[in-house]
Write a protein that holds these residues in place. Sequence first.
Motif, mmCIF file in Angstrom:
data_model
loop_
_atom_site.group_PDB
_atom_site.id
_atom_site.type_symbol
_atom_site.label_atom_id
_atom_site.label_comp_id
_atom_site.label_asym_id
_atom_site.label_seq_id
_atom_site.Cartn_x
_atom_site.Cartn_y
_atom_site.Cartn_z
ATOM 1 N N ASP B 22 0.820 -1.217 0.000
ATOM 2 C CA ASP B 22 0.000 0.000 0.000
ATOM 3 C C ASP B 22 0.852 1.265 0.000
ATOM 4 N N LEU B 23 2.163 1.116 0.029
ATOM 5 C CA LEU B 23 3.040 2.282 -0.119
ATOM 6 C C LEU B 23 3.431 2.511 -1.579
ATOM 7 N N HIS B 24 2.962 1.648 -2.458
ATOM 8 C CA HIS B 24 3.245 1.833 -3.887
ATOM 9 C C HIS B 24 2.374 2.977 -4.410
ATOM 10 N N PRO B 25 2.949 3.906 -5.188
ATOM 11 C CA PRO B 25 2.144 5.038 -5.666
ATOM 12 C C PRO B 25 0.992 4.618 -6.574
ATOM 13 N N ASP B 26 1.100 3.440 -7.189
ATOM 14 C CA ASP B 26 0.011 2.978 -8.054
ATOM 15 C C ASP B 26 -0.998 2.117 -7.296
ATOM 16 N N TYR B 27 -0.858 2.073 -5.980
ATOM 17 C CA TYR B 27 -1.734 1.192 -5.210
ATOM 18 C C TYR B 27 -3.202 1.570 -5.410
ATOM 19 N N ALA B 28 -3.479 2.876 -5.427
ATOM 20 C CA ALA B 28 -4.873 3.309 -5.591
ATOM 21 C C ALA B 28 -5.408 2.859 -6.945
ATOM 22 N N ILE B 29 -4.543 2.926 -7.958
ATOM 23 C CA ILE B 29 -4.967 2.486 -9.287
ATOM 24 C C ILE B 29 -5.223 0.978 -9.287
ATOM 25 N N GLN B 30 -4.301 0.263 -8.657
ATOM 26 C CA GLN B 30 -4.472 -1.193 -8.604
ATOM 27 C C GLN B 30 -5.767 -1.553 -7.883
ATOM 28 N N GLU B 31 -6.018 -0.839 -6.795
ATOM 29 C CA GLU B 31 -7.251 -1.094 -6.052
ATOM 30 C C GLU B 31 -8.472 -0.789 -6.918
ATOM 31 N N ALA B 32 -8.368 0.315 -7.676
ATOM 32 C CA ALA B 32 -9.492 0.688 -8.540
ATOM 33 C C ALA B 32 -9.707 -0.355 -9.628
ATOM 34 N N ILE B 33 -8.595 -0.884 -10.141
ATOM 35 C CA ILE B 33 -8.712 -1.926 -11.168
ATOM 36 C C ILE B 33 -9.408 -3.144 -10.590
ATOM 37 N N VAL B 34 -8.959 -3.524 -9.423
ATOM 38 C CA VAL B 34 -9.544 -4.714 -8.787
ATOM 39 C C VAL B 34 -11.024 -4.497 -8.483
ATOM 40 N N SER B 35 -11.353 -3.282 -8.059
ATOM 41 C CA SER B 35 -12.748 -3.028 -7.671
ATOM 42 C C SER B 35 -13.617 -2.618 -8.866
ATOM 43 N N GLY B 36 -12.994 -2.523 -10.043
ATOM 44 C CA GLY B 36 -13.761 -2.193 -11.241
ATOM 45 C C GLY B 36 -14.095 -0.728 -11.380
ATOM 46 N N THR B 37 -13.395 0.113 -10.655
ATOM 47 C CA THR B 37 -13.682 1.556 -10.744
ATOM 48 C C THR B 37 -12.592 2.328 -11.470
ATOM 49 N N PHE B 38 -11.682 1.610 -12.122
ATOM 50 C CA PHE B 38 -10.629 2.295 -12.873
ATOM 51 C C PHE B 38 -11.170 2.608 -14.265
ATOM 52 N N ASN B 39 -11.756 3.752 -14.397
ATOM 53 C CA ASN B 39 -12.343 4.142 -15.677
ATOM 54 C C ASN B 39 -12.036 5.615 -15.910
ATOM 55 N N ALA B 40 -12.738 6.187 -16.872
ATOM 56 C CA ALA B 40 -12.432 7.569 -17.252
ATOM 57 C C ALA B 40 -12.669 8.549 -16.112
ATOM 58 N N ASP B 41 -13.491 8.159 -15.146
ATOM 59 C CA ASP B 41 -13.776 9.063 -14.028
ATOM 60 C C ASP B 41 -12.755 8.946 -12.898
ATOM 61 N N PHE B 42 -11.875 7.989 -13.034
ATOM 62 C CA PHE B 42 -10.918 7.761 -11.949
ATOM 63 C C PHE B 42 -9.951 8.944 -11.828
ATOM 64 N N LYS B 43 -9.781 9.396 -10.642
ATOM 65 C CA LYS B 43 -8.852 10.507 -10.389
ATOM 66 C C LYS B 43 -7.637 9.965 -9.638
ATOM 67 N N ALA B 44 -6.519 10.102 -10.272
ATOM 68 C CA ALA B 44 -5.300 9.607 -9.631
ATOM 69 C C ALA B 44 -4.977 10.461 -8.407
ATOM 70 N N PRO B 45 -4.405 9.870 -7.372
ATOM 71 C CA PRO B 45 -4.012 10.660 -6.200
ATOM 72 C C PRO B 45 -2.994 11.723 -6.598
ATOM 73 N N PRO B 46 -2.996 12.853 -5.911
ATOM 74 C CA PRO B 46 -2.042 13.915 -6.274
ATOM 75 C C PRO B 46 -0.621 13.481 -5.938
ATOM 76 N N PRO B 47 0.354 14.137 -6.554
ATOM 77 C CA PRO B 47 1.742 13.795 -6.217
ATOM 78 C C PRO B 47 2.046 14.133 -4.766
ATOM 79 N N ASN B 48 2.950 13.370 -4.169
ATOM 80 C CA ASN B 48 3.359 13.691 -2.800
ATOM 81 C C ASN B 48 4.078 15.038 -2.782
ATOM 82 N N PHE B 49 4.272 15.601 -1.615
ATOM 83 C CA PHE B 49 4.788 16.977 -1.564
ATOM 84 C C PHE B 49 6.239 17.076 -2.022
ATOM 85 N N ILE B 50 6.965 15.974 -1.942
ATOM 86 C CA ILE B 50 8.343 16.014 -2.449
ATOM 87 C C ILE B 50 8.315 16.081 -3.977
ATOM 88 N N GLU B 51 7.461 15.259 -4.556
ATOM 89 C CA GLU B 51 7.323 15.274 -6.010
ATOM 90 C C GLU B 51 6.804 16.636 -6.479
#
Lengths: 134, 394
Positions: B22-51
């Motif tokens: 869950d520390l992987h930056p794509d974790y939210a995307i992976q979760e969305a893929i698994v839950s079937g919510t990774f579509n055009a409405d999906f909003k990626a998490p913002p970059p961390n403050f260092i990025e």
Amino acid sequence: MNYKLGLITMLGAPLLAISPAQAQEQTGQELIGRTVDVQFANGARNSVAFGSGGQARITAADGTLSNANWFVRGNQLCMQMGSMSECWGYTQRFEAGRAFTMSSTCNETSQWIARSVNPAPVVAPPAVEQGERG
Amino acid sequence: MQGEFAHAQASGDTNMHYIDQDLHPDYAIQEAIVSGTFNADFKAPPPNFIEASFNRALQEYETTWARLPQVRLARGNIVRMGAQGQRIANVNQRLGLSGSVFNANLSNRIRHYRRVHDLPSGNHIDNILIDSLNLGAAHYINKISINLHRASELPSDLGEKFVLVDVANQQLYMYEGKNLVNQMRVIVGTADNPTPMLAGYMRFSVINPYWNVPTDLTRDRYARRIINGGENYLKTRRFEALSGWEDDARILSYSEVDWKAVESGQQKLRLRQRPGPGNGMGDIKFMFPNPYGVYLHDTHNEAPFKLDSRAISAGCVRLEKPWVLADWLYGKRLQTQGQRPEQIVNLDGKTPVYISYFTAIPKNLGLPNEGLSMRKDIYGRDARLTKALASPFS
């Protein structure tokens, strides 16, 4: 992709040319932040950059840029531009530099070559090291 | 996977390795893929403050420095304000100014350039400045870009409280949100045993620890010493050979072990060092169990912390002030129970630890950009990462 060809005339469900034995559910993770070059049978070339938020940027050979969205649904890799969407069978991870031949239900054939891909995520961490390196 | 191999694999590449997924930056995307919510409405998490800080730095760099004439300058003697001539004209041109006089404008420009590029402060022209200018904007943009990539390998939400170890800078930072609350020097792996980039949760620490030596270190570093020094080496260094890695493993006598077989790799032996003076883990080790055998720990050899170059460990991160870290992590001073070995103290929660490698990083992360801190690429990872990236968005 010549996006006129790619997203408008290539609607349907073409398949990656792989054997069923290799088939497994894909996530698109290897494409995030990466670009895939697409060449069509008629010689047209496009490149598709896959963004992390589901956005895609399509660059035609003449430099024309077009924005789209991409997502994975079941065993399909889908592109959506406005109200148009198109999906390709997607049952094997892309590999950097390896060409996959894809054909659409419109019998359009194209070759997809990922310039680079993300490494596969570690699903389960390997066993804990015995000892500390010091 | 055998730890030795895992460590070699992790240390030799340029990727972040995630102990906790869950520390992987794509974790939210992976979760969305698994839950079937990774579509055009999906909003990626913002970059961390260092990025985000890197993004600003890159944008500012491109605006301020990248569009200037990238003319090559000749090296030469130090020049100060008031000088004039062709050399000054060339420097003026390179920095987007005009004229052949070293005036206040050029002085201010040089001072600014030096700050942004982490050169020794001043407003004079010397060969350090010339060499930096001759590297060109493309060099620095690439440097910022590959380090931005490293920042992007960290999750969107770094945690309310987290530890960042910057291996390139050989420094540990303690953050509460975006606020840097403390830092200390660390010792990291040698170029032959580089500290890998890891993200995982610290869950507990061990006071008065044994040092369990990984089998490759036993084979490569200690077997020959033990053969040469005999049983006395084991005793004086407080080492014990054990029958296995189980909790009830038996302590073996010196003569029970075929030390040459250990040296040749034919026999894998568990070697551990008893707690106390000279223990390789010092008095406390901070644990986030991982396949690479890399931890944060104390050391009884404090002299190397005075060195500028502290890449001398076998891959672990040795801490200059381990008890400062412990106080902060636990919010209190830990009570030790005498000299009892292996006193495990769990954290109430879990604290993310990010071991990364920034050869350039914005000063004042999360605050208005004040230029970059440049570090030595001690493991030579920049060129490999540049090659690996071949960015599609460049």
